[in-house]
Design a protein around this motif. Structure first.
Motif, mmCIF file in Angstrom:
data_model
loop_
_atom_site.group_PDB
_atom_site.id
_atom_site.type_symbol
_atom_site.label_atom_id
_atom_site.label_comp_id
_atom_site.label_asym_id
_atom_site.label_seq_id
_atom_site.Cartn_x
_atom_site.Cartn_y
_atom_site.Cartn_z
ATOM 1 N N ILE A 166 144.400 -50.137 42.201
ATOM 2 C CA ILE A 166 144.557 -50.949 40.994
ATOM 3 C C ILE A 166 145.769 -51.876 41.123
ATOM 4 O O ILE A 166 145.731 -53.019 40.671
ATOM 5 C CB ILE A 166 144.689 -50.047 39.747
ATOM 6 N N LYS A 219 140.484 -49.401 30.558
ATOM 7 C CA LYS A 219 140.139 -49.367 31.966
ATOM 8 C C LYS A 219 138.738 -48.825 32.101
ATOM 9 O O LYS A 219 138.373 -47.933 31.351
ATOM 10 C CB LYS A 219 141.104 -48.423 32.688
ATOM 11 N N PRO A 220 137.946 -49.249 33.040
ATOM 12 C CA PRO A 220 138.301 -50.272 34.028
ATOM 13 C C PRO A 220 138.328 -51.674 33.416
ATOM 14 O O PRO A 220 137.551 -51.959 32.525
ATOM 15 C CB PRO A 220 137.146 -50.157 35.034
ATOM 16 N N PHE A 221 139.244 -52.523 33.886
ATOM 17 C CA PHE A 221 139.274 -53.910 33.408
ATOM 18 C C PHE A 221 138.618 -54.822 34.424
ATOM 19 O O PHE A 221 138.441 -54.452 35.586
ATOM 20 C CB PHE A 221 140.711 -54.348 33.121
ATOM 21 N N PRO A 275 138.930 -57.846 36.757
ATOM 22 C CA PRO A 275 140.041 -58.598 37.340
ATOM 23 C C PRO A 275 139.963 -60.106 37.075
ATOM 24 O O PRO A 275 140.968 -60.793 37.075
ATOM 25 C CB PRO A 275 139.946 -58.294 38.841
ATOM 26 N N ALA A 319 141.890 -45.512 29.350
ATOM 27 C CA ALA A 319 140.475 -45.423 29.003
ATOM 28 C C ALA A 319 140.279 -45.877 27.561
ATOM 29 O O ALA A 319 141.243 -45.987 26.811
ATOM 30 C CB ALA A 319 139.983 -43.996 29.185
ATOM 31 N N LYS A 320 139.031 -46.102 27.195
ATOM 32 C CA LYS A 320 138.677 -46.477 25.819
ATOM 33 C C LYS A 320 139.331 -45.497 24.835
ATOM 34 O O LYS A 320 139.243 -44.291 25.007
ATOM 35 C CB LYS A 320 137.150 -46.410 25.706
ATOM 36 N N MET A 369 148.098 -42.385 32.202
ATOM 37 C CA MET A 369 148.104 -41.115 32.912
ATOM 38 C C MET A 369 148.676 -41.266 34.317
ATOM 39 O O MET A 369 148.009 -41.753 35.223
ATOM 40 C CB MET A 369 146.702 -40.524 32.977
#
Lengths: 128, 552
Positions: free
Chosen positions: A16, A108-110, A112, A87-88, A58
């Protein structure tokens, strides 16, 4: 509205961090400092002097929330908005983060290719 | 942000990162199963589970960023499952860990379908995008002349068709992105001889999309085979292509109806998270609410198709909330289910009288939860469609297309985008009915319905306006674009052969278009009149053509 130039991103995941460099520098055109731990962020925040901070939640050892509080104790967050990368989250959880002083959450995930636009929008709202 | 010249540089860098990430994934998946193994054997199960959760969390957070969305979603689902085990006080049962192992091995399967998906998505220009959106049909038919005929006819309906000699040829090729399989039940007859049903079942599992069989004759045994193999339809040769096309459209539409929208209200945050994860993982769109006082706002904004209500909450009970929702006419048909441990028959009966439809008992089993929610939403949709859609064509009825037009006009006024209203009419339809009978006339009408559905975008609103008259509302589309689209549809319609015993015939249609930009401020009714006038011009000009209403 002040211009958004420098972004500090604290993230323990190597993959990431790499893709964020691309997403924030190449796509977004920002100046970026990547830290792989909360401790590293505490050590380098003063010299980099970011306009905005992205925090993974996290992380081993010092998680994003603790990092947030310790940055706050250092006085590094005065006028510097923090966005959590996680996360959501549920609306209730979001409300707790907001109370803490977090500006927003990017789930996440985003993507890019669009995450920089998202950051820019949050920056605008923050200065509204 | 970036100009287009540096876009390709970013893309190539991103692709490099993506393949580096991909090359590490297998190893990571292996480590994850090792970690799960450790949770099996390790004395300190808690620590092993925490490590496992962390790995899944990282995977869930990163896979989607690199384009592996299904893998990421599945990892998130497993992460939440492990999280629940960590939270609960009783120890994890061995069979639960067994089950986890099975689901972990699914990670590799999801990775596979992510890859198939990304290779199926090619470079596409805007002009091509309509084509790549049109459904892809795989056809298995050994008679190559017949195969060409079927393919050509289906292509007139706007489908993309890929022909194969036999099932092996299909399986040996990349079938990512296939929407439906149409096949002759005798294809690959040698294997069929032994255990036909098993053979087809195996094939159908492999292709994972709706299947329609074609057969040489009407035969109970063959129909039964088709049903047992999971086929959605069975057509006897010689094929009535318009009927086949209508069936294909319905099958695919069912698949593409979109995610079920579920709203869940419960004061238990952990249970909310669990229900959210399970239903989201099953492909539904979920919103959760802990504070019941926002119920009405949220129901208005989210527009759920199903509401799950905790029956016992501290401040307000689920049956009171159900009664509140039922006070609104618009939510009269909204399915409401109670989540409860309540077993008292009288209490349950009382709750039903307040407006809920049924119960889901706690603790909630995943499989049952998913099936129950899906089934409820499906019934609701079927019912709504039966009310709003014309039975013959599957398009909106007269009143509904007029409502849809008003709604789209408001949207267009807000956004400032153009909108086109199209009126279409089948040429000399009375002659078709008189010559070939009403049954075949109906086939011609339903064919136009199928063509409209295929040729237009999903955001377009389509209706059967009268007997052989149709209306299409095209948001974000000016008269030029609409004219191109409708002409394409007109040409495709003229290509289709209708078969009546020994003879065959084809039909044509005429159309008129009104573009809102040429008539600012007009209401739906007036635009329909303008489109109708343009349609009349087309009829005057000899039919089988398209006219645009001139700006005044």
């Amino acid at each position: 509205m002040p211009e958004l130039n420098r972004i500090l991103y604290v993230e323990d995941d190597d993959d990431i961090r790499q893709v964020s460099q691309l997403a924030l520098e190449d796509v977004g055109g920002y100046e970026v400092m990547l830290c792989e731990s909360g401790q590293q962020a505490l050590d380098s925040v003063a010299s980099f002097n970011p306009d905005l901070i992205l925090l993974d939640v996290m992380m081993p050892d010092m998680d994003g929330i603790e990092t947030f509080h310790r940055l706050q104790d250092q006085g590094a967050l005065d006028g510097v908005p923090v966005i959590l990368m996680t996360a959501k989250v549920h609306p209730e959880e979001m409300a707790r983060y907001r109370e803490m002083g977090v500006v927003d959450v990017i789930p996440k995930p985003f993507d890019p290719m669009t995450v920089s636009e998202e950051i820019a929008r949050i920056w605008e709202r923050y200065h509204d | 942000m970036t100009d287009s010249s540096s876009d390709s540089q970013v893309n190539s860098k991103l692709n490099k990162l993506r393949s580096a990430y991909r090359s590490r994934l297998n190893e990571e998946l292996e480590r994850i199963s090792e970690q799960a193994q450790e949770a099996h054997t390790h004395d300190d199960r808690g620590e092993a589970l925490a490590k496992l959760r962390h790995r899944l969390h990282k995977l869930a957070g990163s896979a989607g960023t690199f384009g592996f969305h299904q893998l990421g979603n599945h990892a998130r689902y497993l992460e939440q499952q492990v999280q629940r085990w960590i939270n609960q006080s009783e120890p994890v049962k061995p069979q639960e860990l067994e089950q986890l192992n099975k689901e972990l091995s699914d990670l590799a399967r999801h990775l596979g379908s992510d890859e198939a998906m990304s290779s199926a998505v090619g470079v596409e220009s805007t002009e091509q995008s309509a084509d790549s959106n049109s459904p892809a049909i795989a056809l298995i038919e050994r008679d190559s002349i017949l195969a060409d005929y079927i393919a050509h006819q289906l292509e007139s309906f706007g489908f993309r068709v890929q022909s194969y000699q036999d099932p092996h040829e299909l399986l040996n090729n990349d079938q990512g992105g296939m929407d439906l399989l149409l096949l002759d039940h005798r294809a690959g007859a040698s294997e069929v001889a032994a255990t036909p049903t098993d053979h087809w079942k195996a094939l159908l599992r492999e292709v994972a999309c709706p299947v329609i069989f074609m057969g040489g004759h009407e035969d109970f045994q063959v129909r039964l085979e088709a049903v047992r193999a999971g086929a959605e339809g069975y057509f006897v040769k010689p094929l009535n292509i318009p009927n086949v096309a209508a069936k294909i459209t319905r099958s695919i539409r069912k698949r593409r109806q979109g995610e079920e929208r579920v709203l869940i209200i419960d004061d238990d945050v952990d249970l909310l998270a669990y229900l959210d994860t399970v239903l989201t993982h099953a492909g539904m769109t979920v919103e959760t609410l802990q504070d019941p006082s926002h119920l009405l706002d949220r129901t208005s904004s989210f527009q759920p198709e199903l509401v799950l209500l905790d029956l016992h909450m501290p401040e307000v009970s689920g049956d009171e909330l159900a009664a509140m929702l039922r006070q609104f006419e618009k939510w009269n048909n909204l399915p409401i289910l109670y989540l409860t441990q309540e077993q008292d028959q009288q209490e349950r009966a009382h709750a039903l009288m307040r407006g809920g439809d049924d119960f889901i008992n706690k603790p909630v089993g995943e499989e049952f939860l998913i099936k129950t929610c899906r089934n409820r939403v499906r019934r609701l949709r079927d019912m709504q469609q039966a009310i709003a859609l014309d039975g013959l064509t599957g398009l909106l009825r007269h009143a509904n297309i007029k409502d849809a037009l008003e709604t789209e006009l408001q949207g267009a006024a807000r956004s400032g985008n153009p909108l086109s209203v199209v009126m279409l009419d089948i040429d000399h339809f009375k002659h078709v009915n008189d010559t070939y009978g009403h049954a075949l006339g109906d086939v011609v009408i339903s064919t136009v319905g199928t063509l409209l559905t295929q040729h237009f975008r999903r955001s377009d609103r389509l209706g059967r306006y009268g007997g052989e008259e149709f209306v299409a509302v095209l948001p974000n589309c000016d008269a030029n674009a609409a004219e191109r689209l409708v002409n394409r549809l007109r040409e495709a319609f003229a290509e289709i052969k209708f078969v009546d015993r020994e003879t065959s015939f084809s039909c044509s249609l005429s159309a008129g278009i009104a573009d809102t930009r040429n008539f600012p401020g007009l209401m739906g009714e007036q635009l329909l009149e303008l489109a109708d006038a343009a349609l009349y011009t087309s009829k005057q000009n000899g039919r089988n053509c398209v006219s645009v209403a001139p700006a005044q």
